[in-house]
Design a protein around this motif. Structure first.
Motif, PDB file in Angstrom:
ATOM      1  N   GLU A  16      -4.045   1.328   6.634  1.00 44.98           N
ATOM      2  CA  GLU A  16      -4.842   1.117   7.851  1.00 44.98           C
ATOM      3  C   GLU A  16      -5.953   0.103   7.618  1.00 44.98           C
ATOM      4  OE1 GLU A  16      -6.422   4.726   9.536  1.00 44.98           O
ATOM      5  OE2 GLU A  16      -4.468   5.706   9.446  1.00 44.98           O
ATOM      6  N   MET A  17      -6.601   0.198   6.468  1.00 40.46           N
ATOM      7  CA  MET A  17      -7.682  -0.726   6.147  1.00 40.46           C
ATOM      8  C   MET A  17      -7.163  -2.161   6.107  1.00 40.46           C
ATOM      9  SD  MET A  17     -10.015  -0.998   2.710  1.00 40.46           S
ATOM     10  CE  MET A  17      -8.661  -1.627   1.731  1.00 40.46           C
ATOM     11  N   SER A  69       0.820  -1.217   0.000  1.00 44.52           N
ATOM     12  CA  SER A  69       0.000   0.000   0.000  1.00 44.52           C
ATOM     13  C   SER A  69       0.848   1.258   0.000  1.00 44.52           C
ATOM     14  CB  SER A  69      -0.911   0.023   1.227  1.00 44.52           C
ATOM     15  OG  SER A  69      -1.784  -1.053   1.190  1.00 44.52           O
ATOM     16  N   LYS A  70       0.359   2.255  -0.739  1.00 45.01           N
ATOM     17  CA  LYS A  70       1.065   3.529  -0.830  1.00 45.01           C
ATOM     18  C   LYS A  70       0.411   4.595   0.033  1.00 45.01           C
ATOM     19  CE  LYS A  70       2.725   2.525  -5.399  1.00 45.01           C
ATOM     20  NZ  LYS A  70       2.504   2.623  -6.796  1.00 45.01           N
TER      21      LYS A  70
END
Length: 155
Positions: free
Chosen positions: A51-52, A44-45
């Motif tokens: 967080e998800m 993830s960037k």
């Protein structure tokens, strides 16, 4: 065991045995989802996306750990059954789903237990197992709540 198994105790034991394969499958699915969420989190960037995936990974890890604890508790209880052949039948037939005529007594020699013998040992084993499982019922149900917490409900 000193106590006699009642019909209700035997019903609960049969229910636990029936749930075992389902919970094992859910544990495998939760482990795979947890690992996938960790991988997606690493890729993830964006912070919100990270967080998800972190939240999803935590939920799947909790589900996985609850399922593993549930299975360990049931396995440990089956292992406490005194008679070895009754333990074999319980493990192979009740937990793993082998048919009564496919209960393997000796793997090297490929010796199987007859269906009538397996049935006799299953009855003995279930009676003893039910006396051992009922005191653990609240703990097993607590773990099941964690396992099924985020499962979709089918209507």
């Amino acid at each position: 065991m000193e106590r006699e198994a009642t019909e209700e105790m035997l019903r609960y034991t049969a229910e636990v045995c029936g749930k075992y394969r389902e919970i094992k499958m859910l544990a495998e699915e939760a482990e795979a989802a947890w690992k996938q969420s960790l991988a997606l989190m690493a890729e993830s960037k964006y912070p919100s996306e990270k967080e998800m995936y972190e939240r999803e990974a935590a939920e799947e890890l909790e589900k996985y750990e609850s399922a593993r604890s549930w299975m360990k508790l049931v396995n440990a209880t089956v292992s406490k059954v005194k008679e070895e052949k009754a333990r074999l039948v319980l493990k192979q037939n009740c937990l793993e789903g082998a048919t009564m005529k496919a209960v393997l007594v000796d793997k090297k020699a490929e010796i199987y237990m007859s269906r009538s013998t397996a049935t006799r040992y299953k009855k003995k084993g279930l009676a003893e197992l039910s006396c051992r499982l009922v005191p653990l019922q609240s703990r097993l149900e607590e773990l099941e709540k964690n396992i099924y917490k985020n499962e979709p409900v089918w209507s």
